[in-house]
Design a protein around this motif. Structure first.
Motif, PDB file in Angstrom:
ATOM      1  N   LEU A  87       6.382  -2.825  -6.835  1.00  0.00           N
ATOM      2  CA  LEU A  87       5.274  -3.436  -6.447  1.00  0.00           C
ATOM      3  C   LEU A  87       5.260  -5.093  -6.599  1.00  0.00           C
ATOM      4  N   TYR A  88       5.800  -5.266  -7.828  1.00  0.00           N
ATOM      5  CA  TYR A  88       6.149  -6.604  -8.407  1.00  0.00           C
ATOM      6  C   TYR A  88       7.264  -7.412  -7.432  1.00  0.00           C
ATOM      7  N   LYS A  89       8.314  -6.521  -7.413  1.00  0.00           N
ATOM      8  CA  LYS A  89       9.516  -7.162  -6.623  1.00  0.00           C
ATOM      9  C   LYS A  89       9.190  -7.368  -5.217  1.00  0.00           C
ATOM     10  N   LYS A  90       8.389  -6.555  -4.562  1.00  0.00           N
ATOM     11  CA  LYS A  90       7.750  -6.584  -3.143  1.00  0.00           C
ATOM     12  C   LYS A  90       7.045  -7.704  -3.103  1.00  0.00           C
ATOM     13  N   ILE A  91       5.750  -7.884  -4.051  1.00  0.00           N
ATOM     14  CA  ILE A  91       5.008  -9.098  -3.888  1.00  0.00           C
ATOM     15  C   ILE A  91       5.844 -10.494  -4.014  1.00  0.00           C
ATOM     16  N   ILE A  92       6.858 -10.486  -4.951  1.00  0.00           N
ATOM     17  CA  ILE A  92       7.729 -11.881  -5.132  1.00  0.00           C
ATOM     18  C   ILE A  92       8.265 -11.978  -4.106  1.00  0.00           C
ATOM     19  N   ASP A  93       9.136 -11.136  -3.414  1.00  0.00           N
ATOM     20  CA  ASP A  93       9.826 -11.367  -2.384  1.00  0.00           C
ATOM     21  C   ASP A  93       9.232 -11.798  -1.211  1.00  0.00           C
ATOM     22  N   PHE A  94       8.058 -11.138  -0.933  1.00  0.00           N
ATOM     23  CA  PHE A  94       7.242 -11.517   0.209  1.00  0.00           C
ATOM     24  C   PHE A  94       6.673 -12.707   0.122  1.00  0.00           C
ATOM     25  N   ASP A  95       6.494 -13.264  -1.257  1.00  0.00           N
ATOM     26  CA  ASP A  95       5.841 -14.562  -1.448  1.00  0.00           C
ATOM     27  C   ASP A  95       6.786 -15.724  -1.112  1.00  0.00           C
ATOM     28  N   LYS A  96       8.314 -15.299  -1.357  1.00  0.00           N
ATOM     29  CA  LYS A  96       9.061 -16.249  -1.314  1.00  0.00           C
ATOM     30  C   LYS A  96       9.235 -16.600   0.216  1.00  0.00           C
ATOM     31  N   ASP A 156       0.847  -1.204   0.007  1.00  0.00           N
ATOM     32  CA  ASP A 156      -0.009   0.022   0.023  1.00  0.00           C
ATOM     33  C   ASP A 156       0.695   1.343  -0.021  1.00  0.00           C
ATOM     34  N   THR A 157       2.029   1.056   0.876  1.00  0.00           N
ATOM     35  CA  THR A 157       2.979   2.412   0.853  1.00  0.00           C
ATOM     36  C   THR A 157       3.343   2.639  -0.773  1.00  0.00           C
ATOM     37  N   ILE A 158       3.764   1.689  -1.459  1.00  0.00           N
ATOM     38  CA  ILE A 158       4.243   1.706  -2.808  1.00  0.00           C
ATOM     39  C   ILE A 158       3.150   2.453  -3.473  1.00  0.00           C
ATOM     40  N   LEU A 159       1.955   1.735  -3.498  1.00  0.00           N
ATOM     41  CA  LEU A 159       0.976   2.738  -4.306  1.00  0.00           C
ATOM     42  C   LEU A 159       0.373   3.992  -3.926  1.00  0.00           C
ATOM     43  N   ASP A 160       0.572   4.256  -2.623  1.00  0.00           N
ATOM     44  CA  ASP A 160       0.460   5.616  -2.081  1.00  0.00           C
ATOM     45  C   ASP A 160       1.362   6.469  -2.763  1.00  0.00           C
ATOM     46  N   ASP A 161       2.655   6.085  -2.892  1.00  0.00           N
ATOM     47  CA  ASP A 161       3.657   6.825  -3.515  1.00  0.00           C
ATOM     48  C   ASP A 161       3.287   7.243  -5.035  1.00  0.00           C
ATOM     49  N   TRP A 162       2.817   6.200  -5.669  1.00  0.00           N
ATOM     50  CA  TRP A 162       2.140   6.364  -7.160  1.00  0.00           C
ATOM     51  C   TRP A 162       1.016   7.287  -7.287  1.00  0.00           C
ATOM     52  N   LYS A 163       0.209   7.020  -6.252  1.00  0.00           N
ATOM     53  CA  LYS A 163      -1.086   7.938  -6.388  1.00  0.00           C
ATOM     54  C   LYS A 163      -0.799   9.478  -6.007  1.00  0.00           C
ATOM     55  N   ASN A 164       0.182   9.513  -5.383  1.00  0.00           N
ATOM     56  CA  ASN A 164       0.555  10.832  -5.111  1.00  0.00           C
ATOM     57  C   ASN A 164       1.593  11.587  -5.835  1.00  0.00           C
ATOM     58  N   LYS A 165       1.766  10.973  -6.844  1.00  0.00           N
ATOM     59  CA  LYS A 165       2.512  11.087  -8.077  1.00  0.00           C
ATOM     60  C   LYS A 165       4.153  11.309  -7.625  1.00  0.00           C
ATOM     61  N   ARG A 166       4.576  10.590  -6.825  1.00  0.00           N
ATOM     62  CA  ARG A 166       6.088  10.505  -6.226  1.00  0.00           C
ATOM     63  C   ARG A 166       6.809   9.679  -7.084  1.00  0.00           C
ATOM     64  N   THR A 167       6.209   8.524  -7.757  1.00  0.00           N
ATOM     65  CA  THR A 167       6.973   7.840  -8.530  1.00  0.00           C
ATOM     66  C   THR A 167       6.000   7.461 -10.104  1.00  0.00           C
ATOM     67  N   ASN A 168       6.942   7.110 -10.971  1.00  0.00           N
ATOM     68  CA  ASN A 168       5.927   6.952 -12.154  1.00  0.00           C
ATOM     69  C   ASN A 168       5.362   5.312 -12.319  1.00  0.00           C
TER      70      ASN A 168
END
Length: 109
Positions: A51-60, A31-43
């Motif tokens: 987000l992909y890396k976070k989910i993959i690492d978390f799943d592992k 959610d923090t990653i998505l908040d940065d995106w929603k607030n235009k801090r990241t493209n």
């Protein structure tokens, strides 16, 4: 160490509590990653990759800790949850003294 039926039941409840805390942490981090995106801090592209890396690492991590869980791994799982602060020493109160002491020893407490 052979666990009694009551210890096994308590251990499974503790593991479930810790697992839910881990899921909450993973979702909060996503959610923090998505908040940065929603607030235009990241493209878009950077956000997707983070987000992909976070989910993959978390799943592992989740798979490594919880897949093929059996009675022989219960105490190691709880010790890991304790070290990572997903559960507290108070959560161990439902365990017999010997099991509680073993978990603390494995965790280095």
């Amino acid at each position: 160490m052979e666990l009694s039926k009551s210890d096994k039941k308590a251990v499974r409840e503790i593991i479930e509590k810790g697992l839910q805390q881990e899921f909450a942490k993973g979702l909060f981090e996503a959610d923090t990653i998505l908040d940065d995106w929603k607030n235009k801090r990241t493209n878009n592209q950077d956000t997707y990759h983070k987000l992909y890396k976070k989910i993959i690492d978390f799943d592992k991590h989740i798979a490594q800790r919880y897949d093929r869980m059996s009675g022989s791994t219960y105490l190691f799982i709880i010790a890991g949850q304790l070290v990572d602060e997903f559960i507290t020493e108070n959560d161990l109160n439902g365990l017999s003294g010997e099991v509680k002491a073993t978990v603390k020893m494995i965790a280095g407490f």
